[in-house]
Each structure stands twice: as structure tokens, then as C-alpha cells.
Design an enzyme around this catalytic site. Structure first.
Site, mmCIF file in Angstrom:
data_model
loop_
_atom_site.group_PDB
_atom_site.id
_atom_site.type_symbol
_atom_site.label_atom_id
_atom_site.label_comp_id
_atom_site.label_asym_id
_atom_site.label_seq_id
_atom_site.Cartn_x
_atom_site.Cartn_y
_atom_site.Cartn_z
ATOM 1 N N ALA A 62 1.006 -1.227 -0.056
ATOM 2 C CA ALA A 62 0.068 0.055 -0.079
ATOM 3 C C ALA A 62 0.935 1.263 0.111
ATOM 4 O O ALA A 62 2.210 1.243 0.366
ATOM 5 C CB ALA A 62 -1.127 -0.024 1.253
ATOM 6 N N GLY A 101 -0.937 -5.822 -0.582
ATOM 7 C CA GLY A 101 -1.777 -5.927 -1.586
ATOM 8 C C GLY A 101 -1.281 -6.247 -2.864
ATOM 9 O O GLY A 101 -2.243 -6.751 -3.612
ATOM 10 N N GLU A 104 -1.309 -9.873 -3.146
ATOM 11 C CA GLU A 104 -2.761 -10.278 -3.158
ATOM 12 C C GLU A 104 -3.398 -10.382 -4.579
ATOM 13 O O GLU A 104 -4.048 -11.138 -5.033
ATOM 14 C CB GLU A 104 -3.525 -9.541 -2.000
ATOM 15 C CG GLU A 104 -3.430 -9.873 -0.807
ATOM 16 C CD GLU A 104 -4.278 -9.177 0.273
ATOM 17 O OE1 GLU A 104 -4.109 -8.066 0.379
ATOM 18 O OE2 GLU A 104 -5.088 -9.894 0.803
ATOM 19 N N GLU A 124 1.259 -7.484 6.532
ATOM 20 C CA GLU A 124 0.731 -6.795 6.956
ATOM 21 C C GLU A 124 0.568 -6.770 8.578
ATOM 22 O O GLU A 124 0.431 -5.894 9.416
ATOM 23 C CB GLU A 124 -1.035 -7.059 6.630
ATOM 24 C CG GLU A 124 -1.232 -6.687 5.053
ATOM 25 C CD GLU A 124 -0.729 -7.535 3.889
ATOM 26 O OE1 GLU A 124 0.184 -8.313 4.327
ATOM 27 O OE2 GLU A 124 -0.983 -7.063 2.840
#
Ligand code: NAD
Length: 693
Positions: A62, A101, A104, A124
Site C-alpha cells: 500500500a 496488496g 494479493e 501486514e
């Protein structure tokens, strides 16, 4: 300007994420990705899609600038939904960092290829979160529950080779990444391979031995105590193995929201930033570069010297271990071997690595042998005359570029530097016991220490796996000065009505892995006693002083090593001792202190307030550069619970106005020891928080 560019390579659409400087996943990137994927999906001429990042980078996670802000526009889940809805093969081409992310999204694609240097991970947990875009559901479906748990609960990335071995990626690409990804996509088309949607793959999770989850929780019970994210990660991965994808996916979202709303997350983000800032030293010219440390020497093969030598050897740096006689060297070496052997027996070190590390440590009695070392760390007895003698010898033999460091805990480094002809090369390198384990390294700047010595020692800290915190040369530096206040207030609380076990329980309830008295018993009460006996002559007799620790030592109660200290011991098992309670009551009586009921809350608030007040004094005196440095030191050197952010962060959250009120309350009842830090008045008046700058 779109952050995702599309172009065509034959019948394959290439979507390139281009969000300088590192392709962080921002709101714009997510929105542009959804649009680009949808457009490729609806274009009948496009048969497959390659997703790649510009400038040799995929998505490192992020955008840090969006941390803590509400998410607007499409989420990572929406991007993946668009990929799944495309119903055309999507190949992720990974390079640089594919983290958080970013990974992911790659897991939402049908296949993944990566460059050999690519790092892949879901970090995370390090900021109190869990992957919220399906990472906890898709990763186990790809690599199995055990491996997924290891990656997600540790947050540690793995390299491309390891990723290939465990099935996380489908190929490691040696040449041009885009070409290889296009070729991969062509092959998929030519072979008409069915689309591999991880949300629909259950073969890797079916039949998972569910005992795995409870075993992991009990193995990490201590480490994860009070932490929300790792527990929820385990719940989510368990759901991936026991429930349909949609249910696990829903649980992940609910768990993500829970973690996000928790104060832990903000505290962990604070530390994340503080750990990044700690290496920055204002006022030093950018031209000062760290010297390479390719060889080292340690003076004194005792408890600390042996541990410090291990730190160098573990980092692959050859190290001399010098002592005054052969017996001390033999003892020191035996202790090092025993420490390594314990790690091998525990499975945390291979025999091969142990042998390699031991091969890098060489004992010597001769100063001439160590003369060419890039750095020398003195860890001889804590005695000024001995240290000065050692530094005279070092000054005589060491090459001019060598850094001369001392591991002293209490002595004035200027006085040590003064006996050399090169005080600019002398610096403090204060390790914590056990030196091979504890992460904190206080790097102590003396009056004449050169910028080069500072920069080199700070860089060395990183090389040997430590967190270097720059401190000024004052009694106790940063950590031990605050520890003294922490210990003092706990001792006063005993006199006022608490018991050692109550204090420990309250501190452990706050999140410390071990209460103060258990910690003292473990490290041995005699060391502090000896220091206090020496310092007795200088002590200001007008100030309140608790004699409880001295009384215990007078009874020969030195802690675990004598099976008696604050507690009674059966091996390492501690039980409360009524005799200690009686001793405390006796002391209170002698001091005319009426004992009363003390609450756990009072213990925590009083101790932390005292620490924060002392921290402000340390800042005001320039001993620490930043409030965040104090927090980092406490977390890495003193077991301060990470999810509470550190003592200064705690005070920030409580509000400095409230902290000031508490300090004033104790100042009125306790006197000068509780004098408010000059900066406290200012902080309270402005209701200012360090977090807000
Ligand atoms: P120790 O007694 O275990 O070891 C000291 C070693 O130094 C011994 O092997 C001794 O033979 C050797 N030595 C003594 N004089 C010497 C000399 N002139 N030349 C070469 N070797 C000499 O002590 P320790 O606990 O390892 O502490 C060493 C230093 O580290 C002290 O300055 C101490 O304050 C500091 N320190 C200790 C701790 C701790 O928790 N033990 C933590 C941080 C810093």
C-alpha cells in the site's frame, strides 16, 4: 494521467502499473487497474492479459501516504473481482517487491512468473493488520496452510526460488520479464489451459491436519500475547481449510476491519515509522559515508564479549576475541559453543552454520593480532582504570582507520577517549544481555566522536542485525536511565502496599513479556547491588530510597541463581514467597509508610508516567534525538510491548495534559524525584503530541 498503461502485444493485452517512485498501490492504481482489466476483458481481440509493473518493480504494498486514511474507490478485492470476471487468462509478471496488496493481486491472477531477485510476502502483520484482499484465503490454497501461516504470521518475504519451490509462482524468469510473461501467456492459450482461480482450488487445503493451528498458537503464546492480528490470521487460515471460500473471505474482511479499528495498529505504524527514522542523524553531512567493517575484534571473552563476537560471526564477519589469559579464552569459547549448540538442538540453527560461525571466531592474547581490525569493541570489566588501560593499548596498536568502541554501561566515555591520541575514533557500543539475542544497540556519541565513527557504527548495527539508537554520553544513556526510574517506582509501590507478584501481573497485563521482579531475579540481583554499594557514597540522601533490593541481597537472595530472590524458585518456576512480603511490610514499618491497597491500574499508570517524564528530560538534554528513538530503544532492549508503541507513544495517546497532572500529583506527594521535565509543562500547555510533530 492514468497510473496503468495498456498496450497490445499481438492478442495479449499488457497492463503496466506506473506509479512512481515504487508503484505503491494507491487509490488511483486500484481504480485504473479495474478500468484497464475491464477494458481488456470486453475487447474481443484480447485473448489474454499480462499484468506487470514499470521500471522493474511490481507493487511493494500500500501507499504509505494513505495509511490510516479511509479507503475510497475500488478496493483490492474489486481489482481481483475484475480479474476473475474477465474470464481470460491473466498472468502476473513480478519483479522487485510483490508485497501486501501487491501479492494479493498477483494471487488473484491465474498464474505468476517472477524475476530471480523478486521478493514476495504479506507483511501486514507488522503493522497490526492482516491481508484484507483474500491473501489469507488464496495463499493457503496455493502453498498449503503451514507455509501460508508461516508467511502471513511472520510477515517475512521469501525470494523467487523459494516461492517457486512452494508453488507460489509458476516460473522464475532469467531474461526479459515481459517477454517471458508473454511467452507464458501464449503457452497457456496454445494449451488451452483451464483458468486457475485460486478461490476455486481446494486440493491444497483439503485434509489439512487441524492440530497445526492450535500448535502454532501455543508455540507463539508468549510472543503473540495481547496481539490481535496474528490470532486473527490463524482464524482466517483455519477457515480457508474448513469452510467454503466465500465464508473465509467474509471472515477475513471482518477480521481486517477489527484489526484496523484497533489502537494496536496505530501503535505498530508509529513504531514502523520510528524504526525507519532511527537511522537518520540530523546535522551530519551527507558526504560522510559509513566505512566497511570487514573484520572486528572484541576485548574480554566474558558474558558480553562472547555474545558480541557471536553477532559478528553470525553476520559473516571474522572476529578476534582477546582476553588476558588462556583460561578466560577457553571459558569464553566454551560458552559460545554451548550457546550455538542450544540453537542447533532447538532447530533454529543448522550444524553447518554453527561450524561456519565458530570458524570465524579466533581467540588471542596478543594485541598485535587484532591491529588490522576495522572495529574493536571493548567488553572487559566495568572499571575505569581497566578500560583506560585497554584503550591505551588499542591506541598503540590499532590501524588509524579503526573504530574503538566500548560496551560500558555506566562509565564516562569521554574519560576513556581521553587516554587515547584519537578520541574522534572512540564511541560507545552498548549491547544488551544476551548480546547475541537482544536487538538494541545504543550507539553512544562522546564529545569528540567523529561523524564517520557514528555513521559507521550505526551502519554496523544494521549489518549485525541490531537496531542502532544514537544516544548521548550521560549516565545510563537512554535505556538504563529510564529503567532506573521504572525500577524505582515499582520498589516504592511495594513499600506503599503492592507485592512483587502484583506489580509483575500488572506489567504483564499491559503487555510486558516479563514483570520487573521476574526480570531482576532472572538477571541476578547481586550485579545491581554491587553497583549500588559503589554508588552509595554519591547518593543524595535527601531523596527517597527503597532498601528492599539491598535487604534481599543481604540475605543471599540473588534471584534464580540462588533459587531465591523476590520469588522462590524450583528451577525456573517462580512462586510468591510470604517471607518477601513480610520483609516488605517490615521495611514499610521502619520507613513509617502506611501500606494501602494499590490497584493494577495505578501501577501501570504510575510507572509509565514516570518513564515518559524521564524520557522528556532525556530529550530536553539532547541524550536522545527523537521521542520515537526512546520508544524504539524500549521495545528492542527492554521488552516494552510493541503494540503499545513505547513509553513516549503511550504518553502521546494518554495526552500530555493528563501525564502532567499525574506527574504533579506525585511531585506533591513524593518530592523532587517527580520534578516535571521542563518540556512537560510546554507539551501539556500546548496539548501537543509528538505524533503530530
Ligand atoms: P564478564 O565479567 O563476564 O567478562 C569480562 C571479561 O573481560 C572476562 O573474561 C575478563 O577476563 C576480561 N577482561 C578483564 N580485564 C581485561 C583486560 N584488561 N583485557 C582483556 N580482557 C579483560 O563481564 P560482562 O558482563 O561481559 O561485562 C563486560 C562489559 O560489558 C562491562 O563493561 C559491562 O558493564 C558491560 N555490559 C554488561 C552487560 C551485562 O548485562 N552483563 C550489559 C551491557 C554492558
Amino acid at each position: 494521467m492514468s497510473t496503468v498503461h495498456s498496450h497490445r502485444a499481438g492478442d495479449i493485452a499488457v497492463l503496466t502499473i506506473d506509479n512512481p517512485p515504487v508503484n505503491a498501490m494507491s487509490m488511483a492504481v486500484r481504480a485504473d487497474l479495474v478500468a484497464a482489466v475491464r477494458s481488456a476483458a470486453s475487447d474481443a481481440a484480447v485473448r489474454a492479459v499480462v499484468l506487470i509493473g514499470a521500471n522493474g518493480k511490481f507493487i511493494p504494498g500500500a501507499d504509505i501516504r494513505e495509511f490510516g486514511k479511509p479507503i475510497t474507490g475500488p478496493s483490492g478485492r474489486d481489482v481481483i473481482a475484475a480479474i476473475e470476471a474477465a474470464a481470460k487468462p491473466v498472468v502476473a509478471a513480478l519483479a522487485g517487491h510483490a508485497l501486501g496488496g501487491g501479492l494479493e493481486i498477483a494471487l488473484g491472477c491465474h498464474w505468476r512468473v517472477a524475476t530471480p531477485g523478486c521478493q514476495l510476502g504479506l507483511p501486514e502483520v507488522k503493522i497490526g493488520l492482516l491481508p484484507g484482499a483474500g491473501g489469507t484465503q488464496r495463499l493457503p490454497r496455493l502453498v498449503g496452510a503451514a507455509r501460508a501461516l508461516e508467511m502471513i504470521t511472520s510477515g517475512q518475504p521469501i525470494g523467487a526460488r523459494a516461492a517457486l519451490d512452494c508453488g507460489l509462482i509458476d516460473a522464475v524468469v532469467e531474461g526479459e520479464l515481459l517477454d517471458a510473461a508473454l511467452e507464458f501467456a501464449q503457452r497457456v492459450l496454445a494449451e488451452a489451459r483451464p483458468l486457475r482461480l485460486l478461490s476455486a482450488c481446494n486440493d491444497r487445503v483439503a485434509g489439512t491436519d487441524l492440530a497445526l493451528f492450535d500448535e502454532l498458537l501455543s508455540k507463539n503464546a508468549k510472543k503473540w500475547r495481547g496481539l490481535i492480528a496474528p490470532q486473527r490470521i490463524v482464524d482466517c487460515v483455519r477457515a480457508a481449510c474448513t469452510q467454503p471460500f466465500e465464508q473465509g473471505y467474509a471472515l477475513e474482511l471482518a477480521s481486517f476491519d477489527e484489526c484496523k479499528a484497533s489502537p494496536q495498529r496505530a501503535a505498530l505504524i508509529h513504531l514502523f515509522a520510528a524504526e525507519r527514522d532511527v537511522a537518520r542523524i540530523p546535522g551530519l553531512s551527507a558526504d560522510v559515508a559509513a566505512r566497511t567493517v570487514a573484520s572486528a575484534a572484541v576485548i574480554g571473552a566474558g558474558t558480553m564479549g562472547g555474545g558480541i563476537a557471536m553477532c559478528f560471526a553470525n553476520a559473516g564477519i571474522p572476529v578476534w576475541l582477546l582476553d588476558t589469559n588462556a583460561d578466560a579464552l577457553t571459558r569464553g569459547r566454551a560458552l559460545i559453543e554451548k550457546n550455538y549448540a542450544t540453537s542447533v538442538a532447538r532447530g533454529s540453527l543448522t550444524q553447518e552454520r554453527m561450524d561456519r560461525a565458530l570458524g570465524l571466531i579466533t581467540g588471542t592474547l596478543e594485541y598485535a593480532a587484532i591491529a588490522d581490525s576495522d572495529i574493536v569493541i571493548e567488553a572487559a570489566f566495568e572499571d575505569m582504570a581497566i578500560k583506560q588501560q585497554v584503550f591505551r593499548q588499542l591506541d598503540a596498536v590499532m590501524k588509524p582507520a579503526a573504530i574503538l568502541a566500548t560496551n560500558t554501561s555506566t562509565l564516562d566515555i569521554d574519560k576513556i577517549a581521553a587516554v587515547t591520541t584519537r578520541p574522534e575514533s572512540v564511541i560507545g557500543a552498548h549491547f544488551f544481555s544476551p548480546a547475541n539475542v537482544m536487538k538494541l544497540l545504543e550507539v553512544v556519541r562522546a564529545a569528540k566522536t567523529s561523524p564517520q565513527a557514528i555513521v559507521t557504527t550505526m551502519a554496523l548495527a544494521r549489518t549485525i542485525g541490531k537496531v542502532g539508537v544514537l544516544a548521548g554520553n550521560a549516565d545510563g544513556f537512554i535505556g538504563n536511565r529510564i529503567l532506573a526510574v521504572y525500577g524505582r517506582e515499582c520498589d516504592f509501590l511495594l513499600e506503599e502496599g503492592a507485592t512483587p507478584w502484583q506489580v509483575d501481573r500488572a506489567l504483564q497485563g499491559f503487555g510486558f513479556p516479563m514483570g520487573l521482579y521476574l526480570m531482576r531475579d532472572m538477571s541476578g540481583l547481586d550485579v545491581g547491588w554491587r553497583i549500588r554499594q559503589y554508588r552509595e557514597q554519591f547518593r543524595d540522601k535527601r531523596l527517597r530510597y527503597s532498601p528492599i533490593a539491598d535487604r534481599l541481597c543481604e540475605l543471599g537472595r540473588f534471584g534464580q541463581k540462588t533459587a531465591k530472590g523476590y520469588y522462590l524458585y524450583d528451577g525456573r518456576n517462580a512462586t510468591p514467597d510470604p517471607a518477601v512480603e513480610a520483609l516488605i511490610e517490615q521495611v514499610a514499618k521502619e520507613l513509617n509508610i502506611a501500606r494501602r491497597a494499590v490497584s493494577d491500574d495505578e501501577i501501570v499508570t504510575r510507572v509509565l508516567t514516570a518513564m515518559a517524564n524521564e524520557g522528556l528530560k532525556i530529550l530536553g538534554e539532547g541524550i536522545a534525538l527523537r521521542a520515537g528513538d526512546i520508544d524504539v530503544a524500549y521495545v528492542h532492549g527492554y521488552g516494552f510491548p510493541r503494540h503499545q508503541g513505547g513509553p513516549m507513544y503511550w504518553a502521546d495517546q494518554r495526552g500530555w495534559g493528563a501525564v502532567y497532572e499525574t506527574v504533579r500529583h506525585y511531585h506533591a506527594s513524593q518530592g523532587a524525584l517527580w520534578a516535571p521535565a521542563p518540556r512537560l509543562v510546554e507539551m501539556a500547555a500546548r496539548a501537543q503530541a509528538f505524533e503530530q510533530g
